[in-house]
Write a protein that holds these residues in place. Structure first.
Motif, PDB file in Angstrom:
ATOM      1  N   GLU A 126     -16.513  70.359  59.928  1.00  0.00           N
ATOM      2  CA  GLU A 126     -17.828  70.848  59.507  1.00  0.00           C
ATOM      3  C   GLU A 126     -17.836  72.372  59.383  1.00  0.00           C
ATOM      4  O   GLU A 126     -18.476  72.926  58.494  1.00  0.00           O
ATOM      5  N   ILE A 127     -17.087  73.026  60.250  1.00  0.00           N
ATOM      6  CA  ILE A 127     -16.967  74.493  60.163  1.00  0.00           C
ATOM      7  C   ILE A 127     -16.250  74.880  58.870  1.00  0.00           C
ATOM      8  O   ILE A 127     -16.653  75.795  58.151  1.00  0.00           O
ATOM      9  N   GLN A 128     -15.174  74.147  58.568  1.00  0.00           N
ATOM     10  CA  GLN A 128     -14.418  74.451  57.348  1.00  0.00           C
ATOM     11  C   GLN A 128     -15.266  74.227  56.106  1.00  0.00           C
ATOM     12  O   GLN A 128     -15.252  75.039  55.168  1.00  0.00           O
ATOM     13  N   ALA A 129     -16.014  73.115  56.086  1.00  0.00           N
ATOM     14  CA  ALA A 129     -16.872  72.830  54.929  1.00  0.00           C
ATOM     15  C   ALA A 129     -17.955  73.902  54.787  1.00  0.00           C
ATOM     16  O   ALA A 129     -18.281  74.333  53.670  1.00  0.00           O
ATOM     17  N   PHE A 130     -18.487  74.348  55.917  1.00  0.00           N
ATOM     18  CA  PHE A 130     -19.518  75.397  55.908  1.00  0.00           C
ATOM     19  C   PHE A 130     -18.955  76.688  55.299  1.00  0.00           C
ATOM     20  O   PHE A 130     -19.590  77.312  54.440  1.00  0.00           O
ATOM     21  N   MET A 131     -17.747  77.055  55.705  1.00  0.00           N
ATOM     22  CA  MET A 131     -17.162  78.299  55.220  1.00  0.00           C
ATOM     23  C   MET A 131     -16.601  78.162  53.803  1.00  0.00           C
ATOM     24  O   MET A 131     -16.339  79.164  53.143  1.00  0.00           O
ATOM     25  N   ASN A 132     -16.404  76.945  53.333  1.00  0.00           N
ATOM     26  CA  ASN A 132     -15.904  76.742  51.976  1.00  0.00           C
ATOM     27  C   ASN A 132     -16.991  76.895  50.913  1.00  0.00           C
ATOM     28  O   ASN A 132     -16.701  76.862  49.713  1.00  0.00           O
ATOM     29  N   GLN A 133     -18.241  77.062  51.348  1.00  0.00           N
ATOM     30  CA  GLN A 133     -19.323  77.279  50.378  1.00  0.00           C
ATOM     31  C   GLN A 133     -19.091  78.612  49.638  1.00  0.00           C
ATOM     32  O   GLN A 133     -18.569  79.562  50.218  1.00  0.00           O
ATOM     33  N   GLU A 134     -19.509  78.656  48.399  1.00  0.00           N
ATOM     34  CA  GLU A 134     -19.359  79.896  47.631  1.00  0.00           C
ATOM     35  C   GLU A 134     -20.250  80.993  48.187  1.00  0.00           C
ATOM     36  O   GLU A 134     -19.916  82.173  48.147  1.00  0.00           O
ATOM     37  N   GLU A 135     -21.418  80.600  48.666  1.00  0.00           N
ATOM     38  CA  GLU A 135     -22.318  81.564  49.296  1.00  0.00           C
ATOM     39  C   GLU A 135     -23.087  80.871  50.419  1.00  0.00           C
ATOM     40  O   GLU A 135     -23.234  79.645  50.420  1.00  0.00           O
ATOM     41  N   ILE A 136     -23.518  81.658  51.396  1.00  0.00           N
ATOM     42  CA  ILE A 136     -24.289  81.129  52.520  1.00  0.00           C
ATOM     43  C   ILE A 136     -25.617  81.863  52.531  1.00  0.00           C
ATOM     44  O   ILE A 136     -25.707  83.027  52.951  1.00  0.00           O
ATOM     45  N   LEU A 137     -26.636  81.187  52.019  1.00  0.00           N
ATOM     46  CA  LEU A 137     -27.941  81.826  51.846  1.00  0.00           C
ATOM     47  C   LEU A 137     -28.830  81.594  53.060  1.00  0.00           C
ATOM     48  O   LEU A 137     -28.913  80.473  53.572  1.00  0.00           O
ATOM     49  N   VAL A 138     -29.471  82.652  53.522  1.00  0.00           N
ATOM     50  CA  VAL A 138     -30.433  82.560  54.633  1.00  0.00           C
ATOM     51  C   VAL A 138     -31.655  83.398  54.271  1.00  0.00           C
ATOM     52  O   VAL A 138     -31.589  84.295  53.418  1.00  0.00           O
ATOM     53  N   GLU A 139     -32.755  83.109  54.942  1.00  0.00           N
ATOM     54  CA  GLU A 139     -33.962  83.922  54.789  1.00  0.00           C
ATOM     55  C   GLU A 139     -34.021  84.930  55.925  1.00  0.00           C
ATOM     56  O   GLU A 139     -33.860  84.575  57.093  1.00  0.00           O
ATOM     57  N   LYS A 140     -34.232  86.177  55.584  1.00  0.00           N
ATOM     58  CA  LYS A 140     -34.260  87.249  56.575  1.00  0.00           C
ATOM     59  C   LYS A 140     -35.531  88.076  56.377  1.00  0.00           C
ATOM     60  O   LYS A 140     -35.909  88.381  55.246  1.00  0.00           O
ATOM     61  N   MET A 141     -36.170  88.423  57.511  1.00  0.00           N
ATOM     62  CA  MET A 141     -37.394  89.222  57.455  1.00  0.00           C
ATOM     63  C   MET A 141     -37.049  90.686  57.203  1.00  0.00           C
ATOM     64  O   MET A 141     -36.192  91.262  57.884  1.00  0.00           O
ATOM     65  N   THR A 142     -37.668  91.294  56.218  1.00  0.00           N
ATOM     66  CA  THR A 142     -37.427  92.708  55.932  1.00  0.00           C
ATOM     67  C   THR A 142     -38.282  93.589  56.836  1.00  0.00           C
ATOM     68  O   THR A 142     -39.154  93.106  57.559  1.00  0.00           O
ATOM     69  N   LYS A 143     -38.033  94.901  56.800  1.00  0.00           N
ATOM     70  CA  LYS A 143     -38.833  95.833  57.603  1.00  0.00           C
ATOM     71  C   LYS A 143     -40.303  95.809  57.192  1.00  0.00           C
ATOM     72  O   LYS A 143     -41.174  96.164  57.958  1.00  0.00           O
ATOM     73  N   LYS A 144     -40.568  95.383  55.962  1.00  0.00           N
ATOM     74  CA  LYS A 144     -41.946  95.278  55.478  1.00  0.00           C
ATOM     75  C   LYS A 144     -42.536  93.895  55.739  1.00  0.00           C
ATOM     76  O   LYS A 144     -43.550  93.532  55.155  1.00  0.00           O
TER      77      LYS A 144
END
Length: 221
Positions: A126-144
């Protein structure tokens, strides 16, 4: 004389936030009569700077503080004297002298290494499959205070499977910081597990600068 101090943070002190830690160290420097340079003005305080604040609840083997002394002072004597005053869970473990024009630790941090203890079993595949993704998108809160979708994969240099509940991650830090909590959340989302940061355990092993394509611990700068 400028110095860089390496110290650890264990036990119940993991629940002390960065500002309280800073106040604690300032009081200890004063009590130990370390000849640290003070700021000017109505409320003088020791002039120190820290490499990168540690998240609340994390323990660490390597935190860094830069400071300037007004007199010569032996590094080992400084370590021994401070360790007679610091509370349990906080210890100075190394010190080096810095050149006058050396950049501050906070300006040169580029990577960090962590061990993460998970609350659920995960397979190596599962770790290998996770890292084999072309990109790993997450939502992050900005300073605003706005949610922004970012790709954190370029900031994950290594994600090592140690056993079913233990991972080691080497990731970007400093100005392009990738928090290990974000990495685990993205991993849990990927394999459809419920993420609760409070059930995980994090240990920071060290902070690194980059020189000629090599990552070097800040104490070796």
């Amino acid at each position: 004389m400028r110095k860089r101090i390496k110290f650890n943070k264990h036990g119940q002190l993991k629940y002390i936030g960065h500002l309280d830690l800073q106040r604690l160290l300032h009081r200890a420097l004063r009590k130990a009569e370390i000849p640290v340079e003070y700021s000017k003005g109505f409320n003088p305080h020791p002039i120190t700077s820290f490499a990168q604040p540690l998240s609340l609840g994390f323990i660490s083997e390597a935190e860094y503080m830069d400071m300037t002394l007004t007199d010569n002072y032996d590094n080992q004597h400084l370590i021994d004297k401070m360790n007679t005053i610091l509370p349990e869970g906080l210890r100075f473990i190394d010190a080096i002298d810095l050149a006058d024009k050396a950049p501050k630790a906070m300006a040169i941090v580029e990577a960090a290494r962590y061990t993460i203890t998970l609350d659920q079993d995960i397979d190596k595949e599962e770790i290998q499959a996770f890292m084999n993704q072309e990109e790993i998108l997450v939502e992050k809160m900005t300073k605003k205070k706005r949610l922004k979708t970012i790709d954190i994969k370029p900031g994950i240099y290594e994600l090592i499977y140690k056993d079913s509940t233990t991972l080691e991650v080497f990731c970007s830090a400093g100005s392009s910081n990738v928090k290990p909590q974000l990495i685990v959340k993205a991993l849990y989302d990927f394999i459809d597990l419920i993420f609760d940061e409070h059930l995980l355990k994090f240990k920071r092993h060290d902070l690194y600068l980059k020189r000629e394509d090599q990552f070097i611990p800040l104490i070796d700068a």
